[in-house]
Write a protein that holds these residues in place. Structure first.
Motif, PDB file in Angstrom:
ATOM      1  N   LYS A   1      30.849  63.180  42.038  1.00  0.00           N
ATOM      2  CA  LYS A   1      31.551  62.004  41.524  1.00  0.00           C
ATOM      3  C   LYS A   1      32.002  62.149  40.080  1.00  0.00           C
ATOM      4  O   LYS A   1      33.103  61.730  39.722  1.00  0.00           O
ATOM      5  CB  LYS A   1      30.673  60.757  41.687  1.00  0.00           C
ATOM      6  N   ILE A   2      31.158  62.716  39.221  1.00  0.00           N
ATOM      7  CA  ILE A   2      31.561  62.852  37.816  1.00  0.00           C
ATOM      8  C   ILE A   2      32.759  63.782  37.687  1.00  0.00           C
ATOM      9  O   ILE A   2      33.647  63.564  36.852  1.00  0.00           O
ATOM     10  CB  ILE A   2      30.384  63.343  36.937  1.00  0.00           C
ATOM     11  N   HIS A   3      32.847  64.773  38.544  1.00  0.00           N
ATOM     12  CA  HIS A   3      33.966  65.719  38.489  1.00  0.00           C
ATOM     13  C   HIS A   3      35.247  65.087  39.035  1.00  0.00           C
ATOM     14  O   HIS A   3      36.331  65.263  38.472  1.00  0.00           O
ATOM     15  CB  HIS A   3      33.598  66.988  39.261  1.00  0.00           C
ATOM     16  N   GLU A   4      35.110  64.321  40.113  1.00  0.00           N
ATOM     17  CA  GLU A   4      36.276  63.619  40.654  1.00  0.00           C
ATOM     18  C   GLU A   4      36.812  62.616  39.634  1.00  0.00           C
ATOM     19  O   GLU A   4      38.032  62.486  39.434  1.00  0.00           O
ATOM     20  CB  GLU A   4      35.888  62.890  41.941  1.00  0.00           C
ATOM     21  N   TYR A   5      35.882  61.908  38.989  1.00  0.00           N
ATOM     22  CA  TYR A   5      36.290  60.892  38.020  1.00  0.00           C
ATOM     23  C   TYR A   5      36.926  61.528  36.790  1.00  0.00           C
ATOM     24  O   TYR A   5      37.977  61.082  36.317  1.00  0.00           O
ATOM     25  CB  TYR A   5      35.090  60.041  37.629  1.00  0.00           C
ATOM     26  N   ALA A   6      36.309  62.563  36.249  1.00  0.00           N
ATOM     27  CA  ALA A   6      36.844  63.216  35.048  1.00  0.00           C
ATOM     28  C   ALA A   6      38.246  63.746  35.294  1.00  0.00           C
ATOM     29  O   ALA A   6      39.128  63.631  34.430  1.00  0.00           O
ATOM     30  CB  ALA A   6      35.908  64.340  34.606  1.00  0.00           C
ATOM     31  N   GLU A   7      38.479  64.310  36.457  1.00  0.00           N
ATOM     32  CA  GLU A   7      39.806  64.847  36.759  1.00  0.00           C
ATOM     33  C   GLU A   7      40.848  63.736  36.821  1.00  0.00           C
ATOM     34  O   GLU A   7      41.955  63.872  36.284  1.00  0.00           O
ATOM     35  CB  GLU A   7      39.766  65.607  38.086  1.00  0.00           C
ATOM     36  N   LYS A   8      40.499  62.619  37.466  1.00  0.00           N
ATOM     37  CA  LYS A   8      41.455  61.512  37.571  1.00  0.00           C
ATOM     38  C   LYS A   8      41.702  60.859  36.218  1.00  0.00           C
ATOM     39  O   LYS A   8      42.837  60.538  35.868  1.00  0.00           O
ATOM     40  CB  LYS A   8      40.962  60.472  38.576  1.00  0.00           C
ATOM     41  N   LEU A   9      40.632  60.667  35.438  1.00  0.00           N
ATOM     42  CA  LEU A   9      40.787  60.050  34.128  1.00  0.00           C
ATOM     43  C   LEU A   9      41.595  60.945  33.189  1.00  0.00           C
ATOM     44  O   LEU A   9      42.408  60.451  32.392  1.00  0.00           O
ATOM     45  CB  LEU A   9      39.404  59.759  33.525  1.00  0.00           C
ATOM     46  N   ALA A  10      41.416  62.256  33.292  1.00  0.00           N
ATOM     47  CA  ALA A  10      42.162  63.188  32.440  1.00  0.00           C
ATOM     48  C   ALA A  10      43.668  63.076  32.670  1.00  0.00           C
ATOM     49  O   ALA A  10      44.465  63.289  31.744  1.00  0.00           O
ATOM     50  CB  ALA A  10      41.697  64.618  32.698  1.00  0.00           C
ATOM     51  N   SER A  11      44.072  62.722  33.883  1.00  0.00           N
ATOM     52  CA  SER A  11      45.504  62.600  34.185  1.00  0.00           C
ATOM     53  C   SER A  11      46.154  61.446  33.430  1.00  0.00           C
ATOM     54  O   SER A  11      47.384  61.368  33.352  1.00  0.00           O
ATOM     55  CB  SER A  11      45.711  62.412  35.692  1.00  0.00           C
ATOM     56  N   LYS A  12      45.342  60.559  32.852  1.00  0.00           N
ATOM     57  CA  LYS A  12      45.867  59.404  32.121  1.00  0.00           C
ATOM     58  C   LYS A  12      46.086  59.695  30.639  1.00  0.00           C
ATOM     59  O   LYS A  12      46.596  58.839  29.915  1.00  0.00           O
ATOM     60  CB  LYS A  12      44.895  58.221  32.246  1.00  0.00           C
ATOM     61  N   PHE A  13      45.683  60.890  30.181  1.00  0.00           N
ATOM     62  CA  PHE A  13      45.761  61.203  28.751  1.00  0.00           C
ATOM     63  C   PHE A  13      46.811  62.272  28.466  1.00  0.00           C
ATOM     64  O   PHE A  13      47.026  63.181  29.269  1.00  0.00           O
ATOM     65  CB  PHE A  13      44.398  61.689  28.240  1.00  0.00           C
ATOM     66  N   PRO A  14      47.433  62.192  27.282  1.00  0.00           N
ATOM     67  CA  PRO A  14      48.424  63.200  26.901  1.00  0.00           C
ATOM     68  C   PRO A  14      47.794  64.436  26.275  1.00  0.00           C
ATOM     69  O   PRO A  14      46.629  64.419  25.834  1.00  0.00           O
ATOM     70  CB  PRO A  14      49.261  62.451  25.854  1.00  0.00           C
TER      71      PRO A  14
ATOM     72  N   GLY B   1      42.235  49.699  25.961  1.00  0.00           N
ATOM     73  CA  GLY B   1      42.549  50.720  26.946  1.00  0.00           C
ATOM     74  C   GLY B   1      42.713  50.202  28.363  1.00  0.00           C
ATOM     75  O   GLY B   1      42.559  49.024  28.654  1.00  0.00           O
ATOM     76  N   PHE B   2      43.089  51.115  29.261  1.00  0.00           N
ATOM     77  CA  PHE B   2      43.199  50.872  30.701  1.00  0.00           C
ATOM     78  C   PHE B   2      44.290  49.865  31.061  1.00  0.00           C
ATOM     79  O   PHE B   2      44.131  49.062  31.978  1.00  0.00           O
ATOM     80  CB  PHE B   2      41.839  50.466  31.270  1.00  0.00           C
ATOM     81  N   GLY B   3      45.404  49.920  30.324  1.00  0.00           N
ATOM     82  CA  GLY B   3      46.579  49.148  30.679  1.00  0.00           C
ATOM     83  C   GLY B   3      46.644  47.746  30.146  1.00  0.00           C
ATOM     84  O   GLY B   3      47.614  47.028  30.416  1.00  0.00           O
TER      85      GLY B   3
END
Length: 496
Positions: free
Chosen positions: A123-136, A304-306
């Protein structure tokens, strides 16, 4: 619904309000709360008095005993429904007890609650990957913790370890947390204790275009500007330059040979009263910091978060890319989780020794965080913040025009909004606390829960769950109009 157009100008001489204010109508909800089965109200008050620390203050003269929440609604122990326009202090992002977020937590709890990061878990890896897509850019490396104070604490430590400079600059009126290490950079006297909270910290003048010495009606990146006049042009903000000169003076006089470890700022100040900086200020500040060897930390705990609508992160409205970003609150929709994201080079500074957080990034938190991101995308909540938030801001600005001697300023972006109440519009004198409480309590009694902030406690903080509707926004405006009208009637009666 209450008709628009009634304000203090309707009061003169011995005359009373010209219109009869009809009852406000709360938008419907298809959710009914379950019967309350906990200890009674008086018992709860007694337990609080005997067993909880006195610094845990409750809102309102008559506190609320909340026992259930659903999306933008809260229910007290008597079953009364309230529109939550403060979102658990800017924390409930996608809605109280959102079904998808609840299901993600329950499903993960039924499978694996906790193991810490001494083992790999998905879960931490799935979350980190998705959250990283939100950053420049290179903002791709995460460290997960449990609260905003922890996140800012770690960010400050990380910056100092990376730059080998201990000097930190923050803004007056800024709030960044209450841990002993981070309390020093919080610059609101009402949140500070008479204890040593660390050295090497410098507070620069807050670039506030409403209360500060410079700024006015052309300075904010917001649908609503302050009513103060200014000579700024669309191409150049003179107020921004003046406040930037104050920051330069901190570098000239207060820092050792101009060196700095970090500069930290919220994208819009939260606890300080939803204060927005003049256009271009933060970009110039970042350039100055980086040219003197420092790193820039964006505190996105509230923005954050929109929430600001136009962008997913508040720093994007300033045209900057921080070196470190902190996040919390809406990240978990009320679940205790927070995080720090930075570049691989800065993250490497923590490899000099062992560093560990027992609960940060645990399986349940990671599942919740991932579900929150999915809901924001699937339900278009960032866009909802922009559309409904702009509508709400414009409606509140009409209240400022109607009640200009009480409503001094309306500001914000998206669903990050502040309404500053004053006793004297020209002098911008904060409204008396007792009068603020009259308005605040009245709004609560009519079914709208608002936050309170600013150094003087005179700013209504409006930061609701991002799922609120146009009808909710209109209801909030109508309730606030009624509450202010009631305050003016009471004030006039006392003067007669």
């Amino acid at each position: 619904m209450i008709r628009r157009g009634l304000g203090l100008n309707a009061l003169c001489g011995g005359r009373t309000l010209a219109r009869n204010l009809s009852a406000v109508v709360m938008p419907p909800s298809n959710h009914s709360s379950k019967p309350y089965k906990g200890p009674d109200f008086e018992k709860v008050k007694k337990i609080k008095q005997d067993n909880l620390v006195p610094c845990l203050l409750t809102y309102y003269r008559k506190p609320l005993l909340i026992h259930e929440g659903k999306m933008q609604w809260l229910f007290d122990h008597e079953g009364k429904r309230y529109l939550d326009m403060f979102g658990g202090i800017v924390t409930v992002s996608v809605g109280h007890c959102h079904p998808k977020v609840n299901e993600a937590a329950i499903s993960q709890m039924n499978q694996l609650w906790h193991t810490t990061n001494i083992y790999l878990h998905p879960k931490i890896h799935e979350y980190a990957e998705k959250l990283a897509s939100k950053f420049p850019g290179d903002l791709k490396v995460f460290y997960f913790v449990n609260s905003g104070s922890e996140a800012n604490d770690l960010a400050l430590f990380m910056a100092r370890a990376h730059t080998h400079n201990s000097e930190v600059v923050s803004l007056r009126n800024g709030y960044h947390g209450m841990s002993p290490y981070i309390m020093g950079i919080t610059a609101l006297s009402t949140w500070k204790y008479n204890v040593n909270t660390g050295g090497g910290i410098h507070h620069t003048m807050n670039p506030d275009v409403y209360r500060g010495p410079w700024g006015g009606s052309r300075c904010r990146d917001s649908p609503i500007q302050t009513t103060r006049e200014c000579t700024c042009s669309p191409e150049a903000c003179e107020a921004s330059e003046r406040y930037y000169e104050q920051l330069q003076d901190v570098f000239r006089y207060s820092l050792p040979s101009g060196h700095v470890g970090a500069f930290i700022a919220e994208s819009i100040q939260g606890v300080g009263g939803t204060v927005q900086f003049p256009k271009g200020y933060l970009k110039k500040a970042y350039e100055l910091v980086k040219s003197n060897g420092g790193v820039c930390i964006a505190d996105e705990v509230q923005t954050g978060f929109g929430r600001t609508g136009e962008h997913f992160w508040g720093f994007e409205m300033h045209g900057v890319t921080p070196d470190i970003v902190t996040m919390a609150k809406g990240m978990g929709n009320g679940f205790p989780m927070a995080g720090v994201v930075t570049t691989p080079a800065i993250a490497q500074s923590l490899a000099a020794a062992l560093h560990f957080n027992t609960f940060g990034g645990n399986p349940v938190a990671s599942a919740v965080g991932k579900a929150v991101l999915e809901v924001i995308e699937e339900e278009g909540l960032q866009q909802n913040c922009e559309v409904v938030g702009t509508h709400l801001l414009k409606g509140l600005s009409q209240l400022r025009d109607e009640f200009g001697e009480v409503v001094g300023d309306v500001r914000g972006k998206g669903l990050m909004i502040g309404v500053e109440l004053v006793a004297d519009a020209q002098a911008r004198t904060p409204i008396a606390s007792s009068h603020f409480l009259d308005v605040w309590e009245d709004c609560k009694d009519m079914g709208v829960l608002l936050g309170r902030g600013g150094l003087h406690g005179n700013v209504l903080r409006i930061k609701p769950p991002m799922c609120i509707t146009m009808a909710d926004a209109d209801f909030t405006i109508d309730v606030l109009r009624r509450a202010i009208s009631n305050h003016l009637q009471k004030k006039r009666k006392n003067l007669s």
